[in-house]
Write a protein that holds these residues in place. Structure first.
Motif, PDB file in Angstrom:
ATOM      1  N   VAL A 174      -5.855  29.484  15.753  1.00 19.95           N
ATOM      2  CA  VAL A 174      -5.204  28.122  15.567  1.00 19.95           C
ATOM      3  C   VAL A 174      -5.775  27.036  16.026  1.00 19.95           C
ATOM      4  O   VAL A 174      -5.952  26.154  15.156  1.00 19.95           O
ATOM      5  CB  VAL A 174      -3.627  28.179  16.244  1.00 19.95           C
ATOM      6  N   LEU A 175      -6.249  26.977  17.169  1.00 23.19           N
ATOM      7  CA  LEU A 175      -6.928  25.739  17.730  1.00 23.19           C
ATOM      8  C   LEU A 175      -8.199  25.347  16.616  1.00 23.19           C
ATOM      9  O   LEU A 175      -8.400  24.101  16.683  1.00 23.19           O
ATOM     10  CB  LEU A 175      -7.397  25.960  19.131  1.00 23.19           C
ATOM     11  N   GLY A 176      -8.830  26.529  16.568  1.00 22.83           N
ATOM     12  CA  GLY A 176     -10.131  26.136  15.701  1.00 22.83           C
ATOM     13  C   GLY A 176      -9.674  25.446  14.422  1.00 22.83           C
ATOM     14  O   GLY A 176     -10.354  24.224  14.086  1.00 22.83           O
ATOM     15  N   TYR A 177      -8.799  25.900  13.467  1.00 16.39           N
ATOM     16  CA  TYR A 177      -8.715  25.389  11.985  1.00 16.39           C
ATOM     17  C   TYR A 177      -7.788  24.097  12.569  1.00 16.39           C
ATOM     18  O   TYR A 177      -7.909  23.070  11.518  1.00 16.39           O
ATOM     19  CB  TYR A 177      -8.037  26.127  11.160  1.00 16.39           C
ATOM     20  N   THR A 178      -7.043  23.905  13.561  1.00 22.18           N
ATOM     21  CA  THR A 178      -6.314  22.786  13.511  1.00 22.18           C
ATOM     22  C   THR A 178      -7.151  21.552  14.058  1.00 22.18           C
ATOM     23  O   THR A 178      -6.949  20.447  13.454  1.00 22.18           O
ATOM     24  CB  THR A 178      -5.289  22.889  14.821  1.00 22.18           C
ATOM     25  N   ILE A 179      -8.207  21.830  15.061  1.00 23.18           N
ATOM     26  CA  ILE A 179      -9.137  20.742  15.128  1.00 23.18           C
ATOM     27  C   ILE A 179      -9.895  20.395  13.928  1.00 23.18           C
ATOM     28  O   ILE A 179      -9.914  19.253  13.776  1.00 23.18           O
ATOM     29  CB  ILE A 179     -10.199  21.046  16.241  1.00 23.18           C
ATOM     30  N   TRP A 180     -10.213  21.282  13.136  1.00 23.85           N
ATOM     31  CA  TRP A 180     -10.900  20.963  11.805  1.00 23.85           C
ATOM     32  C   TRP A 180     -10.173  20.185  10.858  1.00 23.85           C
ATOM     33  O   TRP A 180     -10.783  18.949  10.587  1.00 23.85           O
ATOM     34  CB  TRP A 180     -11.114  22.438  11.148  1.00 23.85           C
ATOM     35  N   ALA A 181      -8.860  20.424  10.869  1.00 25.11           N
ATOM     36  CA  ALA A 181      -7.755  19.552  10.003  1.00 25.11           C
ATOM     37  C   ALA A 181      -7.828  18.339  10.608  1.00 25.11           C
ATOM     38  O   ALA A 181      -7.800  17.151   9.826  1.00 25.11           O
ATOM     39  CB  ALA A 181      -6.637  20.308  10.084  1.00 25.11           C
ATOM     40  N   TYR A 182      -7.636  18.083  11.965  1.00 29.31           N
ATOM     41  CA  TYR A 182      -7.552  16.785  12.523  1.00 29.31           C
ATOM     42  C   TYR A 182      -8.937  15.916  12.059  1.00 29.31           C
ATOM     43  O   TYR A 182      -8.911  14.718  11.766  1.00 29.31           O
ATOM     44  CB  TYR A 182      -7.313  16.802  14.014  1.00 29.31           C
ATOM     45  N   LYS A 183     -10.176  16.596  12.509  1.00 33.52           N
ATOM     46  CA  LYS A 183     -11.390  16.045  12.021  1.00 33.52           C
ATOM     47  C   LYS A 183     -11.354  15.574  10.853  1.00 33.52           C
ATOM     48  O   LYS A 183     -11.745  14.329  10.400  1.00 33.52           O
ATOM     49  CB  LYS A 183     -12.435  16.676  12.390  1.00 33.52           C
ATOM     50  N   THR A 184     -10.958  16.351   9.661  1.00 32.28           N
ATOM     51  CA  THR A 184     -11.243  16.259   8.242  1.00 32.28           C
ATOM     52  C   THR A 184     -10.362  14.748   7.751  1.00 32.28           C
ATOM     53  O   THR A 184     -10.793  14.254   7.213  1.00 32.28           O
ATOM     54  CB  THR A 184     -10.881  17.342   7.626  1.00 32.28           C
ATOM     55  N   PHE A 185      -8.948  14.874   8.699  1.00 35.53           N
ATOM     56  CA  PHE A 185      -8.218  13.932   7.807  1.00 35.53           C
ATOM     57  C   PHE A 185      -8.147  12.567   8.920  1.00 35.53           C
ATOM     58  O   PHE A 185      -7.325  11.664   8.662  1.00 35.53           O
ATOM     59  CB  PHE A 185      -6.730  14.487   7.790  1.00 35.53           C
ATOM     60  N   THR A 186      -8.986  12.531   9.874  1.00 24.91           N
ATOM     61  CA  THR A 186      -9.068  11.202  10.815  1.00 24.91           C
ATOM     62  C   THR A 186     -10.279  10.715  10.479  1.00 24.91           C
ATOM     63  O   THR A 186     -10.861   9.687  11.104  1.00 24.91           O
ATOM     64  CB  THR A 186      -8.891  11.380  12.236  1.00 24.91           C
ATOM     65  N   SER A 187     -11.363  11.236   9.593  1.00 22.84           N
ATOM     66  CA  SER A 187     -12.713  10.846   9.741  1.00 22.84           C
ATOM     67  C   SER A 187     -12.972   9.772   8.625  1.00 22.84           C
ATOM     68  O   SER A 187     -13.995   8.976   8.566  1.00 22.84           O
ATOM     69  CB  SER A 187     -13.445  12.048   9.185  1.00 22.84           C
ATOM     70  N   GLY A 188     -11.961   9.381   7.782  1.00 28.92           N
ATOM     71  CA  GLY A 188     -12.188   8.323   6.602  1.00 28.92           C
ATOM     72  C   GLY A 188     -11.759   7.053   7.343  1.00 28.92           C
ATOM     73  O   GLY A 188     -11.582   6.140   6.384  1.00 28.92           O
ATOM     74  N   GLY A 189     -11.692   6.898   8.517  1.00 28.10           N
ATOM     75  CA  GLY A 189     -11.415   5.362   8.827  1.00 28.10           C
ATOM     76  C   GLY A 189      -9.878   5.269   9.256  1.00 28.10           C
ATOM     77  O   GLY A 189      -9.045   6.194   8.613  1.00 28.10           O
ATOM     78  N   ARG A 190      -9.589   4.292   9.433  1.00 28.39           N
ATOM     79  CA  ARG A 190      -7.977   3.924   9.513  1.00 28.39           C
ATOM     80  C   ARG A 190      -7.436   3.646   8.174  1.00 28.39           C
ATOM     81  O   ARG A 190      -8.091   3.396   7.195  1.00 28.39           O
ATOM     82  CB  ARG A 190      -7.864   2.565  10.411  1.00 28.39           C
ATOM     83  N   LEU A 191      -6.230   3.825   8.048  1.00 25.53           N
ATOM     84  CA  LEU A 191      -5.548   3.952   6.877  1.00 25.53           C
ATOM     85  C   LEU A 191      -5.088   2.292   6.687  1.00 25.53           C
ATOM     86  O   LEU A 191      -4.418   1.700   7.598  1.00 25.53           O
ATOM     87  CB  LEU A 191      -4.159   4.582   6.918  1.00 25.53           C
ATOM     88  N   ALA A 192      -5.329   1.833   5.484  1.00 31.23           N
ATOM     89  CA  ALA A 192      -4.624   0.662   5.142  1.00 31.23           C
ATOM     90  C   ALA A 192      -3.149   0.429   4.903  1.00 31.23           C
ATOM     91  O   ALA A 192      -2.645   1.460   4.434  1.00 31.23           O
ATOM     92  CB  ALA A 192      -5.451   0.110   3.724  1.00 31.23           C
ATOM     93  N   ALA A 193      -2.675  -0.899   5.229  1.00 31.81           N
ATOM     94  CA  ALA A 193      -1.121  -0.871   5.309  1.00 31.81           C
ATOM     95  C   ALA A 193      -0.609  -1.106   3.707  1.00 31.81           C
ATOM     96  O   ALA A 193       0.441  -1.439   3.670  1.00 31.81           O
ATOM     97  CB  ALA A 193      -0.675  -1.892   6.148  1.00 31.81           C
ATOM     98  N   ASP A 194      -1.421  -0.888   2.643  1.00 30.87           N
ATOM     99  CA  ASP A 194      -0.888  -1.100   1.433  1.00 30.87           C
ATOM    100  C   ASP A 194      -1.305   0.265   0.790  1.00 30.87           C
ATOM    101  O   ASP A 194      -1.471   0.352  -0.565  1.00 30.87           O
ATOM    102  CB  ASP A 194      -1.395  -2.189   0.734  1.00 30.87           C
ATOM    103  N   GLU A 195      -1.392   1.311   1.581  1.00 33.08           N
ATOM    104  CA  GLU A 195      -1.681   2.689   1.181  1.00 33.08           C
ATOM    105  C   GLU A 195      -0.839   3.069  -0.086  1.00 33.08           C
ATOM    106  O   GLU A 195       0.234   3.189   0.137  1.00 33.08           O
ATOM    107  CB  GLU A 195      -1.427   3.643   2.438  1.00 33.08           C
ATOM    108  N   LYS A 196      -1.674   3.509  -1.131  1.00 29.25           N
ATOM    109  CA  LYS A 196      -0.958   3.903  -2.323  1.00 29.25           C
ATOM    110  C   LYS A 196      -1.421   5.300  -2.619  1.00 29.25           C
ATOM    111  O   LYS A 196      -0.895   5.952  -3.305  1.00 29.25           O
ATOM    112  CB  LYS A 196      -1.099   2.976  -3.482  1.00 29.25           C
ATOM    113  N   ALA A 197      -2.464   5.519  -2.262  1.00 28.97           N
ATOM    114  CA  ALA A 197      -3.115   6.800  -2.663  1.00 28.97           C
ATOM    115  C   ALA A 197      -3.036   8.028  -1.929  1.00 28.97           C
ATOM    116  O   ALA A 197      -3.745   8.923  -2.132  1.00 28.97           O
ATOM    117  CB  ALA A 197      -4.701   6.491  -2.890  1.00 28.97           C
ATOM    118  N   GLY A 198      -2.303   7.924  -0.772  1.00 27.33           N
ATOM    119  CA  GLY A 198      -1.978   8.801  -0.056  1.00 27.33           C
ATOM    120  C   GLY A 198      -1.179  10.255  -0.818  1.00 27.33           C
ATOM    121  O   GLY A 198      -0.593   9.792  -1.621  1.00 27.33           O
ATOM    122  N   GLY A 199      -0.918  11.271  -0.127  1.00 23.48           N
ATOM    123  CA  GLY A 199       0.046  12.195  -0.444  1.00 23.48           C
ATOM    124  C   GLY A 199       1.360  11.827  -0.361  1.00 23.48           C
ATOM    125  O   GLY A 199       2.300  12.692  -0.916  1.00 23.48           O
ATOM    126  N   TYR A 200       1.664  10.787   0.509  1.00 23.23           N
ATOM    127  CA  TYR A 200       3.120  10.594   0.564  1.00 23.23           C
ATOM    128  C   TYR A 200       3.551   9.314  -0.190  1.00 23.23           C
ATOM    129  O   TYR A 200       2.842   8.248   0.000  1.00 23.23           O
ATOM    130  CB  TYR A 200       3.664  10.549   1.915  1.00 23.23           C
TER     131      TYR A 200
END
Lengths: 436, 345
Positions: B319-345
């Motif tokens: 669990v720790l293995g793939y959790t850390i991978w997921a966090y790395k994958t989705f925080t590696s693109g820099g900060r999120l802009a506050a007019d985020e339109k292209a996200g999943g939500y």
């Protein structure tokens, strides 16, 4: 008001409602994976659009499944404290394992899929869809292990005033685990298949997204026809196992009041518990003996062979069981018909068949509900068969009025969730897949 | 391993699971606490997308902690869940609404639809953030138990001043934690605003921590017994206090990521204080102390604890293995802009 009755109604309602979603999402997870597989092979934008579309419907349903699933883990402690203390030594471990091995897996990779379409590689998305399918399929294993132990407890001993584990593998692989698990997974594939088929049929009837709908329909049909036969086979295996391990339940669901040799198979009847007979019975002689024991003259014990306080409710279990069987045969018929039309090249053009598929979409959901009622009500009066009775299993410290409050809230909130789920599905279906 | 050692190991492991939950879902809840303070749709979308890939997995830590409680200490699980019935039902409904709010909010392009789900998301976050602390406060304070291990008090008995104080402390803790997450993950002016609110949340958190500590020292002597017997344990509250101070320092000097890490450590520190205070009790009893549920009298059998330990040894690293991978994958693109339109939500 009787707290034990309220607790039972609440559990039945929340479990039944929750179980609308896992069969759908387990089945669809594998269908989505098959489509992701195809997209990875072909790199065709149409295949990507198809996978994304069905994934969208999947993820809305998955969310409601998760939300209503948390209720279940809480409820053993909140409403069944005596049960939790008495059998927790055996029952708690599969639930913890379910969270550790399955929930983490499916949730983490769902996150990747929802947020990763424009971010991670095609291969990573493919792998994530596989992990979601594996995670949810595995989650069903652990919970079925736990629930099956309630039906056919094994690998335990009564010690220190409670049931204690003596053999983990005997408890996990108790006599009913595998028949029930395989049956439930087959039902899940069936549910996903009919969902995809019903919606694809609608598109074809409306002459929208026809290429997409035709392809999805065929994926659904292949899945559906295989699943329908597996459901029946595993169901039969399960039925034989019930006859051998829970004879009172078998007698009740078959409407067999007296021990008979040979025993007839009752197709239709109205069981009369007071008179202890099944009225207006349409039956096939010796069929039950043959189905269970493979012999036309085998004896099958009726309810009369057991003390009446150990009888499950007969009318409810008999009617739900027979409804489920009827649906099971209907699924085989509907899917075989589809295969025949496909072979004749008339699948997309036979409008009455497409209409039938549309209306058949809810039927696997109905089948699951009546099947589970058969299974769980058929186990009554026991919470764990021959170990602890349901009336002795509730939380003594929770007053009836508190259960009434939570029950009313569950009904209201879940009704809202159901409405929202249907609303969002229709919105997405109306929108359709992205066209290139 | 002997039964006695496994019982201690599981006391510790369940603590670790709850720390994991509080640190991870803690920032999800914290984001929810601040959600309505952000008025623009773009900002709210950015908030939701910042926790989007992670919140569902984070919530599983709660299910794992609860499941582990059921498996390892079924007596305690049964007593707490049934005893805190209405409070737990409230938490449950809040979590249900939070989950569907997150998933459904951006699915229909209607401001009214979004506004309603924004409220559901906020309430679904604030309520558990408060009630978790209230529940914990009651555990610390002790609850009246019968011979059979059942809670003999009332729902309103759970809303006593000490527990409410712990509840408010938890709320401040999650608010701070969430504000710091926003400051780390979102870019621009909204992040600045979040840092400002983090400062206020820190003052509340630190004051309530001090108040709670004084109250405990003065009025909850049973919680000090372990510290008196083994004074080395005082290092735990000391480290927790240091982490809180460090969080404040980093927040004031606008170093969001170090502040977030310090905040996480302070959460671990607070749980450490809880564990050190109540050990070997799981559920201390007011009145007759002999009725307390302990790691000795409320635990599962030796075999079950062993099987669970093996399951944990296999499952946790994966669990720790793939959790850390997921966090790395989705925080590696820099900060999120506050007019985020292209996200999943």
């Amino acid at each position: 008001m009787d707290p034990s009755l309220l607790a039972r109604i609440q559990f039945a309602f929340t479990a039944g409602f929750h179980f609308l979603f896992p069969p759908l999402t387990i089945g669809m997870a594998w269908i989505v994976f098959a489509l992701m597989n195809r997209w990875n092979r072909t790199d065709d934008p149409a295949d990507k659009a198809a996978a994304k579309f069905w994934f969208g419907l999947f993820s809305v349903s998955f969310a409601v499944g998760v939300a209503t699933g948390i209720t279940m883990e809480f409820q053993f402690g909140t409403n069944w404290a005596e049960y939790s203390r008495f059998v927790g030594d055996i029952f708690g471990a599969p639930l913890a394992a379910e969270a550790l091995f399955s929930f983490f897996l499916e949730s983490t990779f769902m996150g990747v899929m929802i947020f990763g379409w424009n971010r991670v590689s095609k291969k990573t998305l493919w792998f994530s869809s596989l992990m979601v399918a594996v995670g949810s399929t595995l989650s069903a294993l652990w919970i079925i292990i736990a629930n099956s132990w309630m039906q056919t407890p094994a690998g335990y001993a009564m010690r220190n005033g409670r049931a204690e584990l003596t053999d983990f593998f005997a408890a996990a692989l108790n006599p009913s685990t595998l028949p029930r698990y395989t049956h439930v997974i087959a039902v899940s594939l069936l549910t996903g298949a009919f969902f995809v088929m019903g919606i694809s049929a609608w598109y074809l009837l409306k002459k929208r997204h026809e290429a997409f709908a035709s392809r999805s329909l065929r994926v659904g049909l292949v899945t559906g026809v295989i699943a329908a036969f597996l459901v029946l086979s595993f169901g039969h295996w399960h039925g034989v196992q019930v006859a051998n391990t829970q004879p009172e339940k078998l007698a009740a669901i078959e409407g067999l009041f007296q021990t008979e040799k040979p025993a007839p198979g009752i197709i239709f009847a109205i069981p009369d518990v007071k008179a202890k007979k099944s009225r207006f019975a349409i039956q096939v002689p010796a069929m039950l003996s043959f189905l269970i024991y493979g012999e036309f003259d085998a004896e099958v014990r009726g309810l009369g062979a057991f003390p009446e306080e150990d009888w499950p409710p007969v009318l409810l279990t008999f009617s739900t069981f027979h409804t489920m069987i009827g649906l099971g045969f209907a699924f085989i018929g509907i899917t075989l018909l589809g295969v025949f039309l496909w072979w004749r090249g008339k699948l997309e053009s036979t409008r009455w068949y497409l209409k039938m598929l549309m209306f058949a979409l809810p039927l696997p959901f109905l089948g699951s509900q009546v099947g589970w009622i058969t299974a769980e009500v058929g186990r009554q009066p026991w919470a764990v068969y021959k170990v602890i009775r349901t009336v002795d299993a509730i939380s003594v410290s929770v007053p009836a009025y508190q259960i009434l409050i939570s029950l009313i809230l569950f009904i209201a909130v879940y009704a809202l969730l159901f409405g929202l789920w249907v609303f969002l599905l229709r919105h997405k279906i109306h929108h359709g897949p992205e066209e290139a | 391993m002997t039964h006695e050692i496994l019982q201690v190991v599981w006391f510790f492991l369940i603590g670790v699971l709850f720390v994991g939950y509080a640190v991870l879902d803690g920032f999800d809840l914290g984001v929810g606490i601040w959600h309505l303070f952000f008025k623009k749709d773009g900002e709210r979308r950015a908030l939701l997308n910042s926790i989007g890939p992670f919140w569902d997995g984070n919530e599983v830590w709660l299910l794992t902690a609860g499941g582990a409680m059921f498996a390892a200490f079924p007596g305690a699980y049964a007593t707490v869940f049934s005893g805190f019935y209405l409070a737990l039902m409230l938490v449950l409904f809040a979590l249900i609404f939070r989950a569907v709010a997150l998933e459904f909010r951006s699915k229909i392009d209607s401001p009214v639809w979004r506004a309603r789900w924004d409220v559901a998301f906020a309430v679904g976050s604030i309520l558990p953030a408060l009630l978790y602390g209230v529940a914990l406060g009651n555990i610390l304070r002790g609850i009246p138990l019968s011979v059979g291990g059942d809670y003999t008090g009332t729902f309103f008995g759970l809303l006593n001043p000490y527990s409410l104080l712990i509840g408010l402390t938890g709320l401040a803790m999650f608010a701070l934690h969430g504000a710091l997450w926003i400051a780390v993950r979102i870019e621009g002016e909204p992040a600045e605003r979040a840092l400002g609110w983090a400062k206020s949340a820190w003052y509340a958190y630190a004051s309530l921590f001090v108040l709670g500590s004084i109250w405990t020292l003065a009025a909850q002597p049973h919680l000090l017994a372990n510290f008196r017997a083994a004074p080395v344990l005082w290092i735990i509250p000391l480290l927790a206090a240091l982490a809180i101070v460090a969080t404040g320092q980093y927040t004031r000097s606008k170093k969001a990521l170090p502040a977030f890490i310090a905040s996480s450590l302070s959460i671990a520190g607070l749980w450490g204080i809880v564990g050190a205070s109540i050990f070997p009790n799981m559920v201390p009893a007011t009145g007759d102390a002999a009725l307390s549920l302990t790691i000795r009298n409320a635990s599962s059998s030796h075999l079950t604890l062993t099987v669970m330990f093996i399951i944990a040894l296999i499952g946790v690293p994966i669990v720790l293995g793939y959790t850390i991978w997921a966090y790395k994958t989705f925080t590696s693109g820099g900060r999120l802009a506050a007019d985020e339109k292209a996200g999943g939500y």
